[in-house]
Enzyme design. Sequence first.
Site, PDB file in Angstrom:
ATOM      1  N   SER A 598       2.878  -2.792  -2.701  1.00 50.08           N
ATOM      2  CA  SER A 598       3.142  -3.410  -3.795  1.00 50.08           C
ATOM      3  C   SER A 598       4.041  -4.891  -3.601  1.00 50.08           C
ATOM      4  CB  SER A 598       3.839  -2.805  -5.018  1.00 50.08           C
ATOM      5  OG  SER A 598       4.309  -3.373  -6.197  1.00 50.08           O
ATOM      6  N   TYR A 611      10.102   3.087  -7.887  1.00 51.31           N
ATOM      7  CA  TYR A 611       8.896   2.347  -7.574  1.00 51.31           C
ATOM      8  C   TYR A 611       8.945   1.582  -6.398  1.00 51.31           C
ATOM      9  CZ  TYR A 611       4.288   0.290  -8.251  1.00 51.31           C
ATOM     10  OH  TYR A 611       3.305  -0.077  -7.697  1.00 51.31           O
TER      11      TYR A 611
END
Length: 730
Positions: A598, A611
């Site tokens: 990401s 995350y």
Amino acid sequence: MPFKQDEFKHVNYLWDDNIADQLDPVERLRYRSNLLGADQRITNTGGGNTSSKIKMTDPLSGEEVDVLWVKGSGGDLRTSTRTNFASLTMDKFLSLENIYNKADIKGVKTEIEDAMVDMYRHTTFGLNPAASSIDTPLHGLIPFRHVDHMHPVSVIAIAASKDQERLTQEIFEEEVGWVPWQRPGFDLGLVMKEKLKQDLDLKGLVMGQHGLINWADDDKACYELTLTLVEKAARYIAQRDKGQKAFGGQKYASLDEKTRNVILIKLLPVLRGKVSQVNRFIGTVHVTESVLQFVNSIDAPRLAEIGTSCPDHFLRTKIKPLYVDWNPQEESYEALIQKLEKGLVAYRADYATYYEACKHPNSPAMRDPNPTVILIPGLGLIAWGKNKSESRVTAEFYSLAIEVMRASEAISEYQGLPRQEAFDIEYWLLEEAKLKRMPPEKEMARNIVIVIGAGSGIGKAVAHRVAKEGAHVVCADLSEEAAHATARELIDIYGVGIGVAGTGISGCGTAIGLGVDITKRESIRSMFENVILAYGGVDNIIITAGIFVPPDKQGYIPDEKWALTYSINVTGPYLVADEAKKIWQAQGLKTSLVITTSANAAAAKQGSFAYDTSKAAANHLVRELAIELSPLVRVNGLAPATVVEGSSMFPRDRVISSLTKYKIAFDESESTESLREKLAGFYAQRTLTKSPITLADQAEVAYLLSSNKFSKTTGQIISVDGGLHEAFLR
Ligand SMILES: [Zn+2]
């Protein structure tokens, strides 16, 4: 006399007047062809052809002319549609005989014979683009309205027997004649025409080493005659079948299914690596009682060495299979591998000898010398092909060849096609031209690609993207249902192919769906086992599965949610790579792994500790794995940012809370997709390229990193984030 409908025991009588009588003459031919092709005992997949001579109006002269509608080159009777049939004006077609006769040198395998194939195009009726096959003269030169040419096991068994002419006489009496083996072409058509001239009462011919051809002036009568002849041959054989004593009796016993699968799962990747050194192959495992009876038998080595008979069979199965004489009860797995290695070396050398001995000055170069059929006692038959459909067809053909040998050995003695005749089919210049006309293979053809997370979002888009490039796609997802749904979408687009063989999961098409929980090693292992049994190995893996757990309003993430985030985003890809490593090493073929990380991995911000840090770890996992798995596997990361479109990571709640956070106006009644679009538009404005980031953008880069287009790139993270300067890697 044809049998009555309820007398058939060895073929299925499927004709229905209620259907046939609704159809125009060309559709009736299509209908008859589909019925014949639907019964493997009547003809094999892709084998045989049918024709009808139909009166039609010439669009230019307005006159009624006779048109030969005949199954064209390629395709398959079972799945044929009208477009698979070529149409030739009979007058023009028959005039070709003059051209042929004028040639100084004519006959089988002469230049003029091959040149005739190009002439068929000049006789085309009605601008039909379907290409005529080499069997066209067999239909055009026989003076009856309807002709069926089939490859029935029972008739090939007669045609592949030592005393085939006598057997034909004994079984069919005056009704059916016999012609010796001759490569199909214009000359064979003339041979048949001559046979009919001598005996106008003939209803058909057994074609030596090849099959059956028969005819009638009524199409239903032609269908019933075909069934009757196949039934007669099958009855004759059934009365003489040796049962348990077939193939000289059993030498080895079969393994139970569980033991067999344990060995196959270990063996298949090793084997795939060994046969794929020239071209990568897709495998099919075919294990039936009759296959096992053959591979376990005393006669298997002798019969396997003779090779297949019907030319249609050995174009796929190669002239002979590789039989490995391994005792499943007493010998070890290591012994099996050793015997396989020795067997492969000998097989390739044998193939080269066959090529050298039979080649002509203008023969095409030697093709891949690896076997496409491997027979192992206790285990069964393993077939290889350029794609799943072809490997299933190959498995089907050899299992039919087994039936042919069983029957032939019951009524006489089995014989193969002479080596030179086999070579002249395999390396026929017309076959070579056909191969050259085929479009180039797609970028990911011959590859088995596993997409983990294929049930939705980026994963689903990736599955579609690689399928478009010719990949065999394993759609894996935590939700088995979603995985199946994506696989079904792919099958709906690309079909399952024409092959029909394959045991259990190996009887699949170019896509399958599997459930997997990447936090559990056992679940990952079981996924790989299924992929190996389905396709014979594992190539590229693309992992898009991930989780985002939003913190509560105070920014708090419970410990177990933190652990879950790491378990899915970091440990999961590691476990997948660790399990895949063993298979990749056994296989020894170069491939790639793509892990989705990401943009958040590089840009620190408030509120998504778990995350963001997990994705930073995933970035480094990419680099570590690139070193660990080198030189066999390239490992790269795909770093998306804020793909809102169709994403399971952006459920309605999260979209609404983000819209509220950024003070973007919206209406509660708006659809989720419309809200997502608003949010995507907002995110786009924060990027350098100012355009929303789509699933297709991500799928494209995942595909490129996975494919050989990036064959010199490993250990890298490629951002697909629209350009976020704060997430630039340095
Ligand atoms: Zn044929």
